[in-house]
Design an enzyme around this catalytic site. Structure first.
Site, PDB file in Angstrom:
ATOM      1  CB  CYS A  60     -62.734 -18.567  -2.827  1.00 21.28           C
ATOM      2  SG  CYS A  60     -63.733 -19.829  -3.645  1.00 21.28           S
ATOM      3  CB  CYS A  63     -60.299 -21.235  -3.768  1.00 22.54           C
ATOM      4  SG  CYS A  63     -61.292 -20.449  -5.051  1.00 22.54           S
TER       5      CYS A  63
END
Length: 336
Positions: A60, A63
């Protein structure tokens, strides 16, 4: 010649120094992360004290952008009196299901077992203000079935764990073993059917083991009990029909009585009218009789007058005839 020989010597010395520095840096221990990884076995630690959790995935990008901010926030966790943890949703799908994580990254605040969703940008300053100013108090907590500690979310965690294991098995078939994806799908379909049949067989066996057949005596008693109930039901229906019939008869009697009263009232009126008509007829007959008597008297008077006139006319006729006879007799006497 001397200058040209010095250049390789200097290069070799520089390379040796760089290699030594690299070895020294490699020998130094890496800085330890203050972020505690959370798994299905230790996640209950967040039920005590104050915690901040981050759910992420290695692939991600969002993230990864907040990793440094999260590490800085974890380093200051002691001053803020808060513990900081992280959950890899790829490795721990059960925890992502327990917290019902649908977007990444996802942040949660926990205070003595009460969970709240943090929806900020995830940078250090905002996280610090969120804790110091206690902004989490204005956020609605996850209570009831939404709480990660509830029985519903425990079942959700089990489902997510099973789905994660199936996904890992699919990757093992397709990536590690090189099996085509459609073969993996066919395998899972067949496995699902077989598992369903097996569970159905298990349920049948369990029901047969715990099911105790009733004796015939009890079945006969039950049939006898059912029969009186049926008889009682039939009697109740009959009673209800009889009550309906009685009510209908009473209504009919009331209606007949009302009709008879109306007829009697009409008969009284008719009799009164007949009496009046009879009285009127009697009066008219009396009047006619009186008129007839009057006319009779008049007629009698007219008759006597007529008789008198007839007698007078007869007398006159006799006188005339006598005079005629005398005239006739006089010439006869004169003739001889």
């Amino acid at each position: 010649m001397t200058g040209s020989r010095c250049v390789p010597v200097l290069l070799a010395a520089w390379l040796a120094a760089a290699a030594a520095e690299g070895l020294q840096q490699a020998a130094l221990p890496a800085e330890e992360s203050r972020v505690q990884p959370m798994t299905a076995s230790n996640w209950t630690l967040v039920m005590e004290g104050e915690w901040m959790l981050k759910f992420y995935a290695p692939w991600c990008p969002s993230c990864q952008q907040t990793d440094s901010e999260w590490e800085t926030f974890a380093k200051n966790g002691e001053t803020l009196q808060i513990s900081v943890g992280k959950v890899d949703v790829i490795q721990e799908p059960g925890l992502s299901g327990r917290f019902f994580v649908t977007t990444l990254p996802a942040f949660f605040h926990a205070k003595d077992g009460i969970f709240r969703r943090y929806r900020g940008p995830g940078i250090y300053e905002d996280l610090q203000n969120y804790i110091l100013e206690k902004k989490w108090q204005s956020v609605e907590p996850l209570t009831g079935w939404k709480s990660p500690a509830s029985l519903t979310m425990s079942g959700m965690a089990g489902l997510f764990s099973i789905s994660g294991k199936i996904w890992h098995l699919h990757n093992y078939f397709t990536v590690t073993l090189g099996i085509p994806a459609w073969c993996s799908y066919v395998f899972f379909v067949i496995a699902t059917l077989v598992f369903g049949l097996f569970m159905g067989l298990v349920l049948v066996v369990i029901s047969e083991c715990f099911y105790v057949p009733l004796p015939r005596v009890s079945s006969e008693h039950s049939e006898q009990d059912q029969r009186p109930e049926e008889v009682q039901g039939a009697e109740q229906l009959q009673d209800a029909e009889e009550e309906k019939d009685d009510s209908n008869e009473e209504e009919n009697k009331d209606s007949l009585a009302d009709d008879e009263e109306e007829k009697e009232d009409l008969g009284d009126e008719d009799e009164a009218e007949e009496y009046e008509e009879e009285d009127n007829l009697a009066g008219s007959m009396d009047e006619e009789r009186s008129d007839a008597n009057d006319q009779g008297v008049l007629q009698e008077g007219s008759v006597s007058q007529k008789e008198l006139d007839a007698a007078h006319s007869a007398d006159t006729q006799e006188v005339v005839e006598d005079s005629l006879r005398q005239r006739k007799s006089q010439p006869a006497n004169k003739g001889p």
